[in-house]
Design a protein around this motif. Structure first.
Motif, PDB file in Angstrom:
ATOM      1  N   GLU A   5      -5.706   8.684 -13.638  1.00 10.15           N
ATOM      2  CA  GLU A   5      -6.883   7.868 -13.879  1.00 10.15           C
ATOM      3  C   GLU A   5      -7.556   7.388 -12.591  1.00 10.15           C
ATOM      4  OE1 GLU A   5      -5.468   4.710 -16.340  1.00 10.15           O
ATOM      5  OE2 GLU A   5      -4.976   6.051 -17.987  1.00 10.15           O
ATOM      6  N   LEU A   6      -6.919   7.630 -11.440  1.00 17.92           N
ATOM      7  CA  LEU A   6      -7.497   7.177 -10.174  1.00 17.92           C
ATOM      8  C   LEU A   6      -8.718   8.007  -9.790  1.00 17.92           C
ATOM      9  CD1 LEU A   6      -4.306   6.693  -7.959  1.00 17.92           C
ATOM     10  CD2 LEU A   6      -5.659   4.921  -9.089  1.00 17.92           C
ATOM     11  N   SER A   7      -9.708   7.347  -9.237  1.00 14.87           N
ATOM     12  CA  SER A   7     -10.852   8.083  -8.707  1.00 14.87           C
ATOM     13  C   SER A   7     -10.380   8.878  -7.488  1.00 14.87           C
ATOM     14  CB  SER A   7     -11.961   7.108  -8.286  1.00 14.87           C
ATOM     15  OG  SER A   7     -11.550   6.373  -7.139  1.00 14.87           O
ATOM     16  N   THR A   8     -11.192   9.806  -7.044  1.00 12.89           N
ATOM     17  CA  THR A   8     -10.839  10.608  -5.867  1.00 12.89           C
ATOM     18  C   THR A   8     -10.629   9.717  -4.646  1.00 12.89           C
ATOM     19  OG1 THR A   8     -12.094  12.471  -6.746  1.00 12.89           O
ATOM     20  CG2 THR A   8     -11.594  12.514  -4.395  1.00 12.89           C
ATOM     21  N   GLU A  13      -6.758   6.973  -0.893  1.00 14.91           N
ATOM     22  CA  GLU A  13      -6.198   5.738  -0.331  1.00 14.91           C
ATOM     23  C   GLU A  13      -4.706   5.628  -0.660  1.00 14.91           C
ATOM     24  OE1 GLU A  13      -6.891   0.900  -0.553  1.00 14.91           O
ATOM     25  OE2 GLU A  13      -8.063   2.218  -1.847  1.00 14.91           O
ATOM     26  N   PHE A  14      -4.350   5.876  -1.898  1.00 21.65           N
ATOM     27  CA  PHE A  14      -2.956   5.825  -2.345  1.00 21.65           C
ATOM     28  C   PHE A  14      -2.106   6.812  -1.546  1.00 21.65           C
ATOM     29  CE2 PHE A  14       0.224   7.097  -5.728  1.00 21.65           C
ATOM     30  CZ  PHE A  14       0.971   5.927  -5.664  1.00 21.65           C
ATOM     31  N   ALA A  15      -2.605   8.030  -1.371  1.00 20.32           N
ATOM     32  CA  ALA A  15      -1.869   9.061  -0.635  1.00 20.32           C
ATOM     33  C   ALA A  15      -1.685   8.683   0.835  1.00 20.32           C
ATOM     34  CB  ALA A  15      -2.577  10.404  -0.756  1.00 20.32           C
ATOM     35  N   VAL A  16      -2.707   8.089   1.445  1.00 20.29           N
ATOM     36  CA  VAL A  16      -2.599   7.670   2.844  1.00 20.29           C
ATOM     37  C   VAL A  16      -1.515   6.611   2.992  1.00 20.29           C
ATOM     38  CG1 VAL A  16      -3.793   6.436   4.701  1.00 20.29           C
ATOM     39  CG2 VAL A  16      -4.939   8.312   3.518  1.00 20.29           C
ATOM     40  N   GLU A  35      -9.668   1.859   7.800  1.00 25.24           N
ATOM     41  CA  GLU A  35     -10.655   2.232   6.795  1.00 25.24           C
ATOM     42  C   GLU A  35     -11.868   2.829   7.492  1.00 25.24           C
ATOM     43  OE1 GLU A  35     -12.903   0.324   2.939  1.00 25.24           O
ATOM     44  OE2 GLU A  35     -11.498  -0.884   4.092  1.00 25.24           O
ATOM     45  N   GLU A  36     -12.337   3.972   6.992  1.00 21.13           N
ATOM     46  CA  GLU A  36     -13.530   4.649   7.505  1.00 21.13           C
ATOM     47  C   GLU A  36     -14.493   4.839   6.348  1.00 21.13           C
ATOM     48  OE1 GLU A  36     -12.043   8.377   9.108  1.00 21.13           O
ATOM     49  OE2 GLU A  36     -12.082   7.528  11.119  1.00 21.13           O
ATOM     50  N   GLY A  37     -15.235   3.817   6.040  1.00 20.03           N
ATOM     51  CA  GLY A  37     -16.127   3.922   4.889  1.00 20.03           C
ATOM     52  C   GLY A  37     -15.316   4.025   3.615  1.00 20.03           C
ATOM     53  N   ARG A  38     -15.507   5.097   2.880  1.00 23.00           N
ATOM     54  CA  ARG A  38     -14.770   5.305   1.632  1.00 23.00           C
ATOM     55  C   ARG A  38     -13.432   6.005   1.857  1.00 23.00           C
ATOM     56  NH1 ARG A  38     -18.848   8.827  -1.088  1.00 23.00           N
ATOM     57  NH2 ARG A  38     -16.984   9.536  -2.137  1.00 23.00           N
ATOM     58  N   ARG A  39     -13.166   6.450   3.064  1.00 21.66           N
ATOM     59  CA  ARG A  39     -11.936   7.184   3.366  1.00 21.66           C
ATOM     60  C   ARG A  39     -11.044   6.347   4.274  1.00 21.66           C
ATOM     61  NH1 ARG A  39     -11.347  10.914  -0.186  1.00 21.66           N
ATOM     62  NH2 ARG A  39     -10.413  12.441   1.140  1.00 21.66           N
ATOM     63  N   ALA A  53      -4.001  15.014  -1.232  1.00 24.37           N
ATOM     64  CA  ALA A  53      -3.061  14.793  -2.332  1.00 24.37           C
ATOM     65  C   ALA A  53      -3.373  15.707  -3.502  1.00 24.37           C
ATOM     66  CB  ALA A  53      -3.143  13.344  -2.798  1.00 24.37           C
ATOM     67  N   ARG A  54      -2.332  15.932  -4.301  1.00 28.69           N
ATOM     68  CA  ARG A  54      -2.568  16.577  -5.590  1.00 28.69           C
ATOM     69  C   ARG A  54      -1.860  15.765  -6.653  1.00 28.69           C
ATOM     70  NH1 ARG A  54       0.822  22.222  -6.293  1.00 28.69           N
ATOM     71  NH2 ARG A  54       2.909  21.295  -6.286  1.00 28.69           N
ATOM     72  N   ARG A  55      -2.462  15.751  -7.850  1.00 21.72           N
ATOM     73  CA  ARG A  55      -1.939  14.968  -8.960  1.00 21.72           C
ATOM     74  C   ARG A  55      -1.056  15.784  -9.892  1.00 21.72           C
ATOM     75  NH1 ARG A  55      -6.942  11.150 -10.064  1.00 21.72           N
ATOM     76  NH2 ARG A  55      -8.357  12.186  -8.653  1.00 21.72           N
ATOM     77  N   THR A  56      -1.382  17.074 -10.030  1.00 24.61           N
ATOM     78  CA  THR A  56      -0.670  17.914 -10.995  1.00 24.61           C
ATOM     79  C   THR A  56      -0.180  19.189 -10.315  1.00 24.61           C
ATOM     80  OG1 THR A  56      -2.610  19.186 -11.665  1.00 24.61           O
ATOM     81  CG2 THR A  56      -2.222  17.102 -12.836  1.00 24.61           C
ATOM     82  N   ALA A  57       0.791  19.818 -10.923  1.00 24.92           N
ATOM     83  CA  ALA A  57       1.348  21.054 -10.379  1.00 24.92           C
ATOM     84  C   ALA A  57       0.329  22.193 -10.403  1.00 24.92           C
ATOM     85  CB  ALA A  57       2.595  21.456 -11.157  1.00 24.92           C
ATOM     86  N   GLN A  58      -0.721  22.073 -11.207  1.00 29.26           N
ATOM     87  CA  GLN A  58      -1.744  23.115 -11.273  1.00 29.26           C
ATOM     88  C   GLN A  58      -2.668  23.085 -10.057  1.00 29.26           C
ATOM     89  OE1 GLN A  58      -1.035  21.118 -14.042  1.00 29.26           O
ATOM     90  NE2 GLN A  58       0.325  22.748 -14.730  1.00 29.26           N
ATOM     91  N   GLU A  59      -2.742  21.954  -9.385  1.00 36.31           N
ATOM     92  CA  GLU A  59      -3.566  21.836  -8.181  1.00 36.31           C
ATOM     93  C   GLU A  59      -2.761  22.285  -6.974  1.00 36.31           C
ATOM     94  OE1 GLU A  59      -6.147  17.886  -9.369  1.00 36.31           O
ATOM     95  OE2 GLU A  59      -4.361  17.674  -8.159  1.00 36.31           O
TER      96      GLU A  59
END
Length: 112
Positions: A5-8, A13-16, A35-39, A53-59
């Motif tokens: 459910e997390l936005s990109t 941010e979570f992955a960092v 923090e660099e703007g949105r990244r 990051a990837r969320r699912t094994a398909q990615e």
């Protein structure tokens, strides 16, 4: 909230923060997040690490195919969230497509 459910931006941010925590757990290197703007920018031992990051094994946990994604990076850190516990792959900045899984636990890339 589920990872799916997390936005990109929030996923990045979570992955960092996960990558920073893992680097701190595995090494004695200096860890810095800015923090660099949105990244977010992750520096390990004074060297830039681009985080993906990837969320699912398909990615596939790899950059989206542009040099800009790795521009100025010392290494890339891929955070695989498709399992019960996150997996981390620390690769050279010029890693080839499909080679990511060959680099588990490569935090020593930031030594010196």
């Amino acid at each position: 909230m589920e990872i799916s459910e997390l936005s990109t931006d929030r996923l990045h941010e979570f992955a960092v923060y996960l990558a920073a925590a893992e680097a701190a757990r595995e090494t004695s290197y200096r860890i810095k997040i800015e923090e660099e703007g949105r990244r977010f920018r992750l520096e390990i031992n004074g060297k830039l690490a681009r985080v993906f990051a990837r969320r699912t094994a398909q990615e596939r946990p790899m950059r989206r195919g542009t040099q800009q994604d790795a521009d100025g990076a010392h290494a890339l850190v891929f955070v695989d969230l498709s399992f019960g516990a996150p997996a981390f792959y620390v690769t050279p900045a010029d890693v080839e497509r499909g080679d990511v899984e060959q680099y588990p636990g490569g935090w020593d890339r930031f030594a010196g």
